[in-house]
Write a protein that holds these residues in place. Structure first.
Motif, PDB file in Angstrom:
ATOM      1  N   ALA A  84       1.204  -1.213  -0.089  1.00 20.55           N
ATOM      2  CA  ALA A  84      -0.020  -0.082   0.007  1.00 20.55           C
ATOM      3  C   ALA A  84       0.798   1.173  -0.112  1.00 20.55           C
ATOM      4  O   ALA A  84       1.514   1.172   0.991  1.00 20.55           O
ATOM      5  N   VAL A  85       0.583   2.142  -0.404  1.00 20.38           N
ATOM      6  CA  VAL A  85       1.540   3.465  -0.687  1.00 20.38           C
ATOM      7  C   VAL A  85       0.211   4.495  -0.836  1.00 20.38           C
ATOM      8  O   VAL A  85      -0.751   4.654  -0.936  1.00 20.38           O
ATOM      9  N   ASN A  86       0.803   5.839  -0.566  1.00 18.32           N
ATOM     10  CA  ASN A  86       0.351   6.917  -0.185  1.00 18.32           C
ATOM     11  C   ASN A  86       0.053   7.246  -2.391  1.00 18.32           C
ATOM     12  O   ASN A  86       0.452   7.873  -2.370  1.00 18.32           O
ATOM     13  N   ALA A  87      -0.604   7.545  -2.426  1.00 23.36           N
ATOM     14  CA  ALA A  87      -0.665   7.997  -3.812  1.00 23.36           C
ATOM     15  C   ALA A  87       0.049   9.158  -3.912  1.00 23.36           C
ATOM     16  O   ALA A  87       0.386  10.211  -4.777  1.00 23.36           O
ATOM     17  N   GLU A  88      -0.066  10.159  -3.112  1.00 26.79           N
ATOM     18  CA  GLU A  88      -0.203  11.817  -3.527  1.00 26.79           C
ATOM     19  C   GLU A  88       0.864  11.661  -2.877  1.00 26.79           C
ATOM     20  O   GLU A  88       2.352  12.317  -3.982  1.00 26.79           O
ATOM     21  N   THR A  89       1.950  11.418  -2.369  1.00 22.31           N
ATOM     22  CA  THR A  89       3.606  11.417  -2.258  1.00 22.31           C
ATOM     23  C   THR A  89       4.140  10.100  -2.715  1.00 22.31           C
ATOM     24  O   THR A  89       5.119  10.233  -2.727  1.00 22.31           O
ATOM     25  N   GLY A  90       3.549   9.031  -2.449  1.00 21.41           N
ATOM     26  CA  GLY A  90       4.467   7.616  -2.615  1.00 21.41           C
ATOM     27  C   GLY A  90       4.811   7.364  -1.702  1.00 21.41           C
ATOM     28  O   GLY A  90       5.833   6.175  -2.036  1.00 21.41           O
ATOM     29  N   GLU A  91       4.816   7.620  -0.316  1.00 16.36           N
ATOM     30  CA  GLU A  91       5.002   6.498   0.471  1.00 16.36           C
ATOM     31  C   GLU A  91       5.078   5.038   0.699  1.00 16.36           C
ATOM     32  O   GLU A  91       3.480   5.446   0.709  1.00 16.36           O
ATOM     33  N   LYS A  92       5.249   4.691   0.869  1.00 22.90           N
ATOM     34  CA  LYS A  92       4.920   3.178   1.419  1.00 22.90           C
ATOM     35  C   LYS A  92       4.233   3.179   2.908  1.00 22.90           C
ATOM     36  O   LYS A  92       5.035   3.325   3.533  1.00 22.90           O
ATOM     37  N   LEU A  93       2.850   2.549   3.002  1.00 19.16           N
ATOM     38  CA  LEU A  93       2.768   2.504   3.820  1.00 19.16           C
ATOM     39  C   LEU A  93       2.423   1.028   4.522  1.00 19.16           C
ATOM     40  O   LEU A  93       2.927   0.264   3.997  1.00 19.16           O
ATOM     41  N   GLU A  94       2.516   1.337   5.965  1.00 15.18           N
ATOM     42  CA  GLU A  94       2.576   0.054   6.961  1.00 15.18           C
ATOM     43  C   GLU A  94       1.407  -0.876   6.729  1.00 15.18           C
ATOM     44  O   GLU A  94       0.374  -0.767   6.343  1.00 15.18           O
ATOM     45  N   VAL A  95       2.062  -2.226   6.281  1.00 16.75           N
ATOM     46  CA  VAL A  95       1.008  -3.442   5.733  1.00 16.75           C
ATOM     47  C   VAL A  95       1.130  -4.515   6.913  1.00 16.75           C
ATOM     48  O   VAL A  95       1.970  -5.132   7.266  1.00 16.75           O
ATOM     49  N   THR A  96      -0.091  -5.047   7.322  1.00 16.22           N
ATOM     50  CA  THR A  96      -0.220  -6.800   8.488  1.00 16.22           C
ATOM     51  C   THR A  96      -1.570  -7.001   7.438  1.00 16.22           C
ATOM     52  O   THR A  96      -2.476  -6.797   8.053  1.00 16.22           O
ATOM     53  N   ALA A  97      -1.197  -8.646   7.175  1.00 16.32           N
ATOM     54  CA  ALA A  97      -2.008  -9.282   6.482  1.00 16.32           C
ATOM     55  C   ALA A  97      -3.017  -8.778   5.795  1.00 16.32           C
ATOM     56  O   ALA A  97      -3.080  -7.938   4.373  1.00 16.32           O
ATOM     57  N   ASN A  98      -4.321  -8.171   5.839  1.00  9.89           N
ATOM     58  CA  ASN A  98      -5.016  -7.369   5.571  1.00  9.89           C
ATOM     59  C   ASN A  98      -5.262  -6.231   5.794  1.00  9.89           C
ATOM     60  O   ASN A  98      -7.361  -5.744   6.154  1.00  9.89           O
TER      61      ASN A  98
END
Length: 176
Positions: A142-156
């Motif tokens: 998952a990413v912040n589409a505005e900034t390109g920053e990767k977001l924390e992801v855990t399973a679902n």
């Protein structure tokens, strides 16, 4: 008009009842004037405007006084995702079929689904929030589409911080 947060101008219920025009098949629009204030104040007002309008699929009529680059970038993200394509499915935040559920009911999250991806338009009607989006299905990235920053992801789940009355557009790649 002014520079106050749009969440202080309109409630989600008001926006749904008055601005959407869906029952009549009309193009959803809203009064969106931003007047006065400094450039940073107008930019913030623009962010709160987008936080109020994007989850409702409402476009600013004429974003007077807003930050035009920010408005263009938000709508470019939606266009580039393919929200206008026939295979794209929009699910509003109030629809129980939405594949994404936030941890706070005052974080409005509407979702576009297309080709194994989700584009979540999230608008805050709450205070600063450590947001958690629970997704139906396994999340690969998952990413912040505005900034390109990767977001924390855990399973679902996807996790991120969001300031009071701000917006974020999250692009989620689902597992195959």
């Amino acid at each position: 008009y002014g520079t106050q947060d749009f969440q202080e101008r309109f409630t989600p219920d008001y926006i749904r009842a008055v601005c959407q025009g869906l029952q009549g098949g009309l193009c959803p629009t809203v009064l969106d004037g931003i007047t006065g204030g400094s450039a940073p104040e107008r930019q913030w007002a623009t962010r709160t405007m987008l936080a109020s309008l994007l989850p409702h699929e409402i476009r600013p009529t004429w974003p007077r006084g807003s930050d035009p680059a920010l408005v263009a970038k938000a709508f470019d993200i939606l266009f580039d995702f393919g929200r206008h394509e026939k295979d794209c499915v929009y699910t509003a935040y109030w629809n129980s079929a939405n594949p994404v559920a936030p941890n706070d009911r005052n974080l409005l999250v509407s979702t576009y689904s297309r080709r194994g991806k989700l584009l979540c338009v999230c608008g805050s009607f709450t205070d600063d929030l450590n947001a958690v989006l629970s997704v139906k299905g396994k999340v690969d990235a998952a990413v912040n589409a505005e900034t390109g920053e990767k977001l924390e992801v855990t399973a679902n789940q996807v996790k991120f911080f969001l300031k009071k009355h701000d917006f974020i557009i999250v692009e989620i790649q689902l597992a195959k």
